[in-house]
Design an enzyme around this catalytic site. Structure first.
Site, PDB file in Angstrom:
ATOM      1  N   VAL A 132       0.952  -1.145   0.253  1.00  0.00           N
ATOM      2  CA  VAL A 132      -0.362  -0.177   0.123  1.00  0.00           C
ATOM      3  C   VAL A 132       1.242   1.206  -0.108  1.00  0.00           C
ATOM      4  O   VAL A 132       1.836   1.319   0.844  1.00  0.00           O
ATOM      5  CB  VAL A 132      -0.763  -0.092   1.642  1.00  0.00           C
ATOM      6  CG1 VAL A 132      -1.439   1.917   1.577  1.00  0.00           C
ATOM      7  CG2 VAL A 132      -1.806  -1.551   1.568  1.00  0.00           C
ATOM      8  N   GLY A 134       3.333   2.396  -1.814  1.00  0.00           N
ATOM      9  CA  GLY A 134       4.704   2.058  -2.311  1.00  0.00           C
ATOM     10  C   GLY A 134       5.826   2.562  -1.236  1.00  0.00           C
ATOM     11  O   GLY A 134       5.536   2.198  -0.065  1.00  0.00           O
ATOM     12  N   GLU A 190      -1.673   2.780 -17.614  1.00  0.00           N
ATOM     13  CA  GLU A 190      -1.042   1.140 -18.055  1.00  0.00           C
ATOM     14  C   GLU A 190      -1.659   0.948 -18.976  1.00  0.00           C
ATOM     15  O   GLU A 190      -3.000   2.195 -19.560  1.00  0.00           O
ATOM     16  CB  GLU A 190      -1.717   0.340 -17.428  1.00  0.00           C
ATOM     17  CG  GLU A 190      -0.795  -0.036 -15.659  1.00  0.00           C
ATOM     18  CD  GLU A 190       0.164  -0.858 -16.327  1.00  0.00           C
ATOM     19  OE1 GLU A 190       0.588  -1.406 -16.560  1.00  0.00           O
ATOM     20  OE2 GLU A 190       0.577  -0.554 -14.515  1.00  0.00           O
ATOM     21  N   ASP A 201      -7.304  -1.681  -8.033  1.00  0.00           N
ATOM     22  CA  ASP A 201      -6.130  -1.256  -6.667  1.00  0.00           C
ATOM     23  C   ASP A 201      -6.858  -0.579  -5.756  1.00  0.00           C
ATOM     24  O   ASP A 201      -5.818  -0.951  -4.851  1.00  0.00           O
ATOM     25  CB  ASP A 201      -5.168  -0.544  -8.156  1.00  0.00           C
ATOM     26  CG  ASP A 201      -4.067   0.053  -7.186  1.00  0.00           C
ATOM     27  OD1 ASP A 201      -2.909  -0.651  -7.086  1.00  0.00           O
ATOM     28  OD2 ASP A 201      -4.514   1.630  -7.046  1.00  0.00           O
ATOM     29  N   LYS A 205      -6.309  -1.845  -1.623  1.00  0.00           N
ATOM     30  CA  LYS A 205      -5.616  -1.334  -0.760  1.00  0.00           C
ATOM     31  C   LYS A 205      -6.166  -0.130   0.633  1.00  0.00           C
ATOM     32  O   LYS A 205      -5.754  -0.961   1.628  1.00  0.00           O
ATOM     33  CB  LYS A 205      -4.903  -0.062  -1.382  1.00  0.00           C
ATOM     34  CG  LYS A 205      -3.518  -0.595  -2.257  1.00  0.00           C
ATOM     35  CD  LYS A 205      -3.166   1.041  -2.670  1.00  0.00           C
ATOM     36  CE  LYS A 205      -2.036   0.718  -3.892  1.00  0.00           C
ATOM     37  NZ  LYS A 205      -1.787   1.555  -4.798  1.00  0.00           N
ATOM     38  N   GLY A 306       6.739   3.127  -8.473  1.00  0.00           N
ATOM     39  CA  GLY A 306       8.069   3.384  -8.832  1.00  0.00           C
ATOM     40  C   GLY A 306       8.498   1.928  -7.958  1.00  0.00           C
ATOM     41  O   GLY A 306       8.438   1.390  -7.588  1.00  0.00           O
TER      42      GLY A 306
HETATM   43  N1  HSE Z   1      -1.526   1.283 -10.367  1.00  0.00           N
HETATM   44  C1  HSE Z   1      -1.071   2.180  -8.752  1.00  0.00           C
HETATM   45  C2  HSE Z   1      -0.798   3.514  -9.300  1.00  0.00           C
HETATM   46  C3  HSE Z   1       0.364   1.427  -7.870  1.00  0.00           C
HETATM   47  O1  HSE Z   1      -1.228   4.114 -10.423  1.00  0.00           O
HETATM   48  O2  HSE Z   1      -0.448   4.468  -7.457  1.00  0.00           O
HETATM   49  C4  HSE Z   1       0.717   0.841  -7.681  1.00  0.00           C
HETATM   50  O3  HSE Z   1       0.155   0.562  -6.970  1.00  0.00           O
END
Ligand code: HSE
Length: 432
Positions: A132, A134, A190, A201, A205, A306
Site C-alpha cells: 500500500v 509504495g 497503463e 487497485d 489497498k 515506481g
Molecule cells: N497502479 C498503482 C498506481 C501503483 O497508479 O498508484 C501500484 O499500486
C-alpha cells in the site's frame, strides 16, 4: 563484522521493483549487514523466462520458484503480483518456516487470512509494507506505532494514476477521456488502465488499511468501489466554484451508532475542500490522512509507486524480518480480534453536493427542497444563480445515508422543473 550466518533471500519476480530490490541489496550490502547483524545474501531470483533478464546476475536466475523456496533460504521476497502463482508459492514458503516479504496488494486483500494462518503455524514473519502506497511508511505505523491508540478514520489517495488524471482535469479543465489519453501517452497510465481507473487497485489497498486500522478482517469484496470514469469536467468545475477539488479517496471509517460499532470501507471520487491536506496532493503522489483518538490527525505523504520507491519499502521489511531471524524475534501477527462488521454502502452516512439546472420561477426551490425533506435529508447550504431563462441551483447536504441521498437525487432528476442534474458528488473532509 558479523559472526551470524548469512540470511539467505529468494526473490520471486524481477520486473521494475525486483530489479531495484537486487540493486539495493547489492549497493548497500555492507550497511545492510551492519543494520541486520548478519549478511543479507541473495540466493536466487525466480522468473518465468531467465534468459530475458540482463540487468541481474545470470547465475542467480531460475525458472523453478518451488525449488528455490524449498532450498535453504530464510526469507522469500515476492514482487510478482496477482493471485497465482504468488499465493501457492507464499503459502509453501510460510508453511516451511520461511519469512515472507510481499508487495502484493491483490493477494493480501483477498487471501490474508490464509497467509496469516500459515505464518502463525510455522512462526514465520509476514510483512507487506510495499503493498500500500509504495515507499510511504504506513502499514508499520498502523500495525505497530498506533497499536496503542484507537483509529477512527483512514482517508487517502492511494492510486497515483487516478490522482494524476484528476489533478490534470483540475488544472486544465479538460475531460476525463482527454486527460486519460495524455496520462497514457506520458506513461502514467497503463495500456489497460482498468485496475486503476475503476478503483480495483485502491479497493485492495483500502481493504488492507481497514483490516489493520480496525483489527478486523476486511477483503476487497467488502469494499464499496466506484472509479473515476464518470467524473466530468462539469464535476470538476462545480467543485472549483465552491473552493473544492475532486480526489479518488479510499476511506476506512469507524461508525458508531446506537452503542454498536461497524466500519465503512469505500473507494469513490469525492470533493474535498482546497484547505484539506489531501487537496494539495497532486500528480502521481499518494497521501494518507489518519485520525486517531489520542494521536489526533496525521498525514503520510510520498511516492506510491515506481521501482525504487516500492523497493525501498521492500528492503525495510527485509531488514525487519532478517533482524527477527538474527535476534530470534517475531513481527506482528494478524490482529483481527475486533471483528467489526462492514456496513453496506446504502447505510453509510455521507454528504452530497448536487448541482442542478432548473427553471427560474416561483416555487421551484420549494419543490426541490420538499424532495430532500421527504427523504429525511437535511440541507446544509444552497446557492442559486439566475441566468437568462433558467437558474443554477447548488445544494450541499448534511450527512444522511447514501441510500437516502441516492433516492433523493433520483427523484429530483425526475421533477419537471429540473432541466438537468449537472453534477452529483460526495463531499468529504469537512464538518458542517
Ligand atoms: N497502479 C498503482 C498506481 C501503483 O497508479 O498508484 C501500484 O499500486
Amino acid at each position: 563484522m558479523s559472526s551470524h550466518k548469512p540470511i539467505k533471500v529468494a526473490l520471486l519476480g524481477c520486473g521494475t521493483v525486483g530489479t531495484e530490490v537486487v540493486r539495493l541489496l547489492t549497493d548497500q550490502a555492507a550497511d545492510l549487514t551492519a543494520r541486520v547483524g548478519a549478511p543479507v545474501e541473495l540466493a536466487g531470483i525466480a522468473v518465468r523466462k531467465p534468459n530475458k533478464h540482463r540487468d541481474v546476475p545470470a547465475e542467480l536466475l531460475t525458472a523453478d520458484a518451488e525449488a528455490l523456496i524449498a532450498s535453504d533460504v530464510d526469507v522469500v521476497v515476492e514482487v510478482i503480483g496477482g493471485i497465482e502463482p504468488a499465493r501457492s508459492l507464499l503459502l509453501a514458503a510460510l508453511r516451511s518456516g520461511k519469512s515472507v516479504v510481499t508487495a502484493n496488494k491483490a493477494l493480501l486483500a483477498e487471501h490474508s487470512a490464509d497467509l496469516f494462518e500459515a505464518s502463525d503455524a510455522s512462526g514465520a514473519d509476514l510483512y507487506f509494507e510495499a503493498a500500500v502506497a509504495g515507499a510511504i511508511p504506513l502499514l508499520r505505523p498502523l500495525r505497530e506505532s498506533l497499536a496503542g491508540d484507537r483509529i477512527t478514520r483512514v482517508m487517502g489517495i492511494v492510486n497515483g494514476t487516478t490522482n494524476f488524471i484528476l489533478s490534470g482535469m483540475d488544472s486544465t479543465g479538460a475531460s476525463y477521456g482527454e486527460t486519460l489519453e495524455e496520462a497514457t501517452r506520458l506513461g502514467y497510465a497503463e495500456a489497460d488502465p482498468t485496475a486503476d481507473v475503476d478503483g480495483f487497485d485502491a479497493a485492495s489497498k483500502a481493504a488492507i488499511l481497514a483490516s489493520l486500522a480496525f483489527h478486523s478482517r476486511v477483503t476487497a469484496a467488502d469494499v464499496h468501489r466506484e472509479g473515476i470514469a464518470s467524473v466530468s469536467a462539469a464535476d470538476i468545475a462545480a467543485a472549483k466554484a465552491l473552493g473544492r477539488t475532486v480526489k479518488l479517496l479510499a476511506i476506512c471509517e469507524r461508525v458508531t451508532e446506537d452503542g454498536g460499532e461497524s466500519i465503512s470501507v469505500r473507494v469513490h471520487p469525492a470533493m474535498i475542500p482546497k484547505s484539506h491536506p489531501l487537496a494539495g496532493v497532486n500528480g502521481a503522489f499518494n497521501a494518507v490522512f489518519v485520525e486517531a483518538d489520542a494521536a489526533g490527525e496525521m498525514m503520510f505523504y510520498g511516492q506510491g509507486a515506481g521501482g525504487a520507491p516500492t523497493a525501498s519499502a521492500v528492503l525495510g521489511d527485509l531488514v525487519a524480518v532478517a533482524r527477527n531471524r538474527v535476534h530470534r524475534g517475531r513481527g506482528p501477527r494478524e490482529s483481527a480480534y475486533a471483528a467489526l462488521p462492514v456496513r453496506p454502502m446504502g447505510q453509510t452516512p455521507t454528504r452530497y453536493h448536487i448541482s442542478l439546472d432548473v427553471a427560474d420561477r416561483a416555487g421551484v426551490l420549494s419543490q426541490v427542497a420538499a424532495v430532500f425533506a421527504e427523504h429525511d435529508v437535511s440541507i446544509a447550504a444552497v446557492r442559486q444563480e439566475g441566468r437568462v431563462d433558467d437558474a443554477s441551483l447548488v445544494i450541499v447536504t448534511h450527512a444522511a445515508t447514501d441510500a437516502a441521498l441516492r433516492s433523493t437525487v433520483d427523484k429530483i432528476g425526475g421533477l419537471p422543473v429540473v432541466r438537468e442534474v449537472v453534477s452529483v458528488m460526495r463531499v468529504e473532509g469537512e464538518e458542517l
